[in-house]
Structure formats: C-alpha cells, structure tokens
Write a protein that holds these residues in place. Structure first.
Motif, PDB file in Angstrom:
ATOM      1  N   MET A  47     -15.773   0.788  -0.746  1.00  0.00           N
ATOM      2  CA  MET A  47     -16.702  -0.300  -1.024  1.00  0.00           C
ATOM      3  C   MET A  47     -16.130  -1.599  -0.489  1.00  0.00           C
ATOM      4  O   MET A  47     -15.272  -2.219  -1.107  1.00  0.00           O
ATOM      5  N   LEU A  48     -16.566  -1.982   0.707  1.00  0.00           N
ATOM      6  CA  LEU A  48     -16.045  -3.185   1.338  1.00  0.00           C
ATOM      7  C   LEU A  48     -17.195  -4.084   1.797  1.00  0.00           C
ATOM      8  O   LEU A  48     -18.281  -3.612   2.113  1.00  0.00           O
ATOM      9  N   PHE A  49     -16.923  -5.384   1.850  1.00  0.00           N
ATOM     10  CA  PHE A  49     -17.903  -6.375   2.295  1.00  0.00           C
ATOM     11  C   PHE A  49     -17.241  -7.195   3.399  1.00  0.00           C
ATOM     12  O   PHE A  49     -16.323  -7.960   3.144  1.00  0.00           O
ATOM     13  N   ASP A  68      -9.953 -13.962  -7.540  1.00  0.00           N
ATOM     14  CA  ASP A  68     -11.395 -14.209  -7.586  1.00  0.00           C
ATOM     15  C   ASP A  68     -11.879 -15.159  -6.496  1.00  0.00           C
ATOM     16  O   ASP A  68     -13.045 -15.529  -6.465  1.00  0.00           O
ATOM     17  N   ARG A  69     -10.972 -15.540  -5.566  1.00  0.00           N
ATOM     18  CA  ARG A  69     -11.363 -16.411  -4.445  1.00  0.00           C
ATOM     19  C   ARG A  69     -11.011 -15.804  -3.090  1.00  0.00           C
ATOM     20  O   ARG A  69     -11.016 -16.499  -2.083  1.00  0.00           O
ATOM     21  N   TYR A 117     -13.013  -1.883  11.074  1.00  0.00           N
ATOM     22  CA  TYR A 117     -11.602  -2.261  11.019  1.00  0.00           C
ATOM     23  C   TYR A 117     -11.281  -3.192   9.851  1.00  0.00           C
ATOM     24  O   TYR A 117     -10.103  -3.479   9.608  1.00  0.00           O
ATOM     25  N   VAL A 118     -12.295  -3.660   9.133  1.00  0.00           N
ATOM     26  CA  VAL A 118     -11.996  -4.508   7.971  1.00  0.00           C
ATOM     27  C   VAL A 118     -11.213  -3.708   6.929  1.00  0.00           C
ATOM     28  O   VAL A 118     -10.511  -4.274   6.086  1.00  0.00           O
ATOM     29  N   LYS A 119     -11.317  -2.394   7.005  1.00  0.00           N
ATOM     30  CA  LYS A 119     -10.537  -1.529   6.111  1.00  0.00           C
ATOM     31  C   LYS A 119      -9.043  -1.765   6.315  1.00  0.00           C
ATOM     32  O   LYS A 119      -8.263  -1.759   5.349  1.00  0.00           O
ATOM     33  N   LEU A 120      -8.624  -1.996   7.553  1.00  0.00           N
ATOM     34  CA  LEU A 120      -7.215  -2.260   7.849  1.00  0.00           C
ATOM     35  C   LEU A 120      -6.759  -3.583   7.237  1.00  0.00           C
ATOM     36  O   LEU A 120      -5.617  -3.712   6.799  1.00  0.00           O
ATOM     37  N   VAL A 121      -7.666  -4.551   7.222  1.00  0.00           N
ATOM     38  CA  VAL A 121      -7.363  -5.846   6.597  1.00  0.00           C
ATOM     39  C   VAL A 121      -7.176  -5.663   5.099  1.00  0.00           C
ATOM     40  O   VAL A 121      -6.211  -6.174   4.504  1.00  0.00           O
ATOM     41  N   ALA A 122      -8.100  -4.936   4.470  1.00  0.00           N
ATOM     42  CA  ALA A 122      -8.013  -4.698   3.023  1.00  0.00           C
ATOM     43  C   ALA A 122      -6.741  -3.942   2.655  1.00  0.00           C
ATOM     44  O   ALA A 122      -6.075  -4.252   1.659  1.00  0.00           O
ATOM     45  N   GLU A 123      -6.379  -2.955   3.460  1.00  0.00           N
ATOM     46  CA  GLU A 123      -5.162  -2.177   3.191  1.00  0.00           C
ATOM     47  C   GLU A 123      -3.919  -3.049   3.272  1.00  0.00           C
ATOM     48  O   GLU A 123      -3.012  -2.932   2.429  1.00  0.00           O
ATOM     49  N   LYS A 124      -3.874  -3.938   4.265  1.00  0.00           N
ATOM     50  CA  LYS A 124      -2.706  -4.802   4.414  1.00  0.00           C
ATOM     51  C   LYS A 124      -2.604  -5.795   3.260  1.00  0.00           C
ATOM     52  O   LYS A 124      -1.505  -6.036   2.732  1.00  0.00           O
ATOM     53  N   ILE A 125      -3.731  -6.352   2.845  1.00  0.00           N
ATOM     54  CA  ILE A 125      -3.718  -7.297   1.720  1.00  0.00           C
ATOM     55  C   ILE A 125      -3.290  -6.586   0.443  1.00  0.00           C
ATOM     56  O   ILE A 125      -2.522  -7.136  -0.356  1.00  0.00           O
ATOM     57  N   ALA A 126      -3.757  -5.370   0.250  1.00  0.00           N
ATOM     58  CA  ALA A 126      -3.348  -4.593  -0.926  1.00  0.00           C
ATOM     59  C   ALA A 126      -1.836  -4.390  -0.932  1.00  0.00           C
ATOM     60  O   ALA A 126      -1.183  -4.523  -1.981  1.00  0.00           O
ATOM     61  N   ASP A 127      -1.285  -4.093   0.226  1.00  0.00           N
ATOM     62  CA  ASP A 127       0.159  -3.909   0.345  1.00  0.00           C
ATOM     63  C   ASP A 127       0.902  -5.205   0.017  1.00  0.00           C
ATOM     64  O   ASP A 127       1.886  -5.199  -0.744  1.00  0.00           O
ATOM     65  N   LEU A 128       0.416  -6.312   0.558  1.00  0.00           N
ATOM     66  CA  LEU A 128       1.073  -7.603   0.328  1.00  0.00           C
ATOM     67  C   LEU A 128       0.982  -8.030  -1.132  1.00  0.00           C
ATOM     68  O   LEU A 128       1.913  -8.643  -1.672  1.00  0.00           O
ATOM     69  N   ARG A 129      -0.121  -7.721  -1.785  1.00  0.00           N
ATOM     70  CA  ARG A 129      -0.325  -8.128  -3.180  1.00  0.00           C
ATOM     71  C   ARG A 129       0.164  -7.074  -4.171  1.00  0.00           C
ATOM     72  O   ARG A 129       0.029  -7.251  -5.389  1.00  0.00           O
ATOM     73  N   GLU A 162      -8.733  -1.648  -5.430  1.00  0.00           N
ATOM     74  CA  GLU A 162      -8.855  -2.890  -6.192  1.00  0.00           C
ATOM     75  C   GLU A 162      -9.225  -4.059  -5.281  1.00  0.00           C
ATOM     76  O   GLU A 162     -10.067  -4.891  -5.629  1.00  0.00           O
ATOM     77  N   ILE A 163      -8.598  -4.129  -4.101  1.00  0.00           N
ATOM     78  CA  ILE A 163      -8.932  -5.194  -3.148  1.00  0.00           C
ATOM     79  C   ILE A 163     -10.380  -5.053  -2.695  1.00  0.00           C
ATOM     80  O   ILE A 163     -11.121  -6.042  -2.608  1.00  0.00           O
ATOM     81  N   GLY A 164     -10.800  -3.839  -2.419  1.00  0.00           N
ATOM     82  CA  GLY A 164     -12.185  -3.623  -2.012  1.00  0.00           C
ATOM     83  C   GLY A 164     -13.170  -4.044  -3.080  1.00  0.00           C
ATOM     84  O   GLY A 164     -14.153  -4.748  -2.795  1.00  0.00           O
ATOM     85  N   LYS A 165     -12.905  -3.645  -4.309  1.00  0.00           N
ATOM     86  CA  LYS A 165     -13.789  -3.975  -5.425  1.00  0.00           C
ATOM     87  C   LYS A 165     -13.839  -5.481  -5.665  1.00  0.00           C
ATOM     88  O   LYS A 165     -14.924  -6.073  -5.808  1.00  0.00           O
ATOM     89  N   GLN A 166     -12.666  -6.115  -5.692  1.00  0.00           N
ATOM     90  CA  GLN A 166     -12.602  -7.537  -6.007  1.00  0.00           C
ATOM     91  C   GLN A 166     -13.245  -8.383  -4.911  1.00  0.00           C
ATOM     92  O   GLN A 166     -14.025  -9.304  -5.196  1.00  0.00           O
TER      93      GLN A 166
END
Length: 256
Positions: A1-3, A196-197, A221-233, A239-243
C-alpha cells in the motif's frame, strides 16, 4: 500500500509504454498517485489521466523554470481547473535558480501569484525548490502559505530548514536521492521528519532510486524509496507504506 505523491506520467518519456508502467506500479503495490502538470502540454494530460483512472489524481501549476511564460490567462486557466474533483493540489510551483530561463524576480512573482490562488481555492501547494531554499521559505512565510500547507517536493536540503517547513503545515516528501550512496542530506531528513509529516515520491521519469539510478524512473520504484526510509528509521516497510499513505490522503483530502 503505497502512495506516490509526485509523478510525471504525462510526459513524452512514457508515450511508448504508459499502460505497462501503470501495470508494474499496481504489481508493486502502488495504490494511488498524483500526476503533476506544470505547463500547457502536461496540465491537460494530467487531468485526462486522473479522469481515466480512479486511483490517479492531478495537480496543476506552473513550473518556475517557465515562469516567464505565465500570463494572467494561464493563471485563470489553473484556477478554472482547480475546481475539477480530481485536482488535489496547486503546483508544482516555486523557485529554480539552477536554470536561467526565467529571471529570479519573475519567478518570485509567479510563485506568489500561485500561492495566493491556492489560498483562494483552498488547495495545498507542491513546492519545487532548486538552490533557492531561503527565498522559498521567506515567500511562503510572507504569503501566509500555512493557511493551505502542502509538500516540499523531493526535499534535498539540510534538516536545518525542516522545522520552518513543518511550522507552515508542510509535509516533507523524499524520493530517489534518499537511496543514493553519497547523499547524506536526505538520509538525515528521513530520520528527522515526524512520521505524520513524511511522504514518498518518485518524480518519475527523473531521479530513479538506486540500483536504477541513471535510468528512466517510474512509479513502481517508489517501493525502493519506502524500503530505504524504513531501514533508516529502523521500522518496517509496511509501516512506512501505511503511514505515508495516510499522510498523503489526509493532505489531499482523499477519504477512500
């Protein structure tokens, strides 16, 4: 679930395989996207695609590089289109000091006009910023842009400016550069922004994330962005996708 909050599927780079790109996005779990129109050619195409697909929305605005070409006629046109039920934001707008097609003072005036329009039609704004952060923040503050808020699109600046953006009701959107090996700024921002931002985007066909850097970018490819942010956070991809999806829908007023 990504936007994916910022795509340019309305440009010629996708003319050969647009349907296949959309199918790959669906298979990658991208449930929504905003197609951003920024000139005479791309704005109608953004509207057309939003009308054609339930999961696609549009933003309409005038790019700062082309600010010198915007007249009162274009501004009135954008205002008219802003009433369309699938238009969720005004933009992209802002300042771009990298290219010199449009003088800085012209860019600033066109930027102010679009902020004022967004306040009039009560829609959030999408900010394009290239080498102009302090001037952008100053104009946003002077024009009381916090009344509508919006997105700092493809944020690639210091964390030092993040709080000023948050105070004006802006969300911070990160794209491909957060995955680049030597890009320290977006990585720091990814860890700093309140959950939340935070938003994600591709800005396709530009700025493809690692390991596709240098190739044509696309929404999948936005999935790759979400995966990297999840790793960094230090949290889960889910959770990153949902939020970030919840954040995007809240900002754009999408209730389903």
């Amino acid at each position: 679930m990504l936007f994916d909050t910022h795509v340019h599927l309305n440009v010629s780079q996708f003319d050969e395989d647009r349907e296949e790109v959309l199918q790959r996005a669906k298979e990658a779990g991208i449930e929504n996207m905003v197609i951003v129109g920024f000139d005479h050619e791309t704005i109608p195409k953004a509207i057309d695609m939003a009308e054609q697909y339930d999961h696609i929305y549009a933003a309409v605005g005038w790019h700062p590089v082309d600010a010198i070409d915007m007249t009162d006629k274009e501004l009135a046109w954008i205002e008219e289109l802003s009433a369309h039920p699938k238009v969720v934001a005004i933009g992209e707008m802002g300042l771009d000091y990298h290219w010199d097609k449009s003088p800085k003072e012209v860019q600033k005036e066109v930027f102010r006009q679009q902020i004022q329009l967004a306040k009039k039609v009560k829609l959030p704004i999408i900010i394009h910023n290239r080498e102009a952060t302090e001037d952008i923040i100053q104009i946003l503050q002077e024009e009381n842009a916090e009344e509508v808020g919006g997105i700092m699109h493809c944020y690639n600046d210091s964390v030092d400016y993040v709080d000023a953006c948050l105070k004006m009701n802006f969300y911070i959107s990160l794209g491909g550069p957060v995955t680049f090996k030597n890009a320290s700024l977006p990585k720091e921002v990814a860890k700093y922004v309140p959950k939340d931002r935070l938003l994600i985007e591709t800005d396709c066909p530009f700025l493809a994330p690692h390991p596709n850097r240098g190739k044509r970018n696309e929404p999948a490819y936005v999935k790759l962005v979400a995966e990297k942010i999840a790793d960094l956070r230090e949290t889960s991809y889910e959770e990153i996708g949902k939020q970030t999806t919840e954040n995007a829908k809240r900002l754009f007023g999408i209730t389903h």
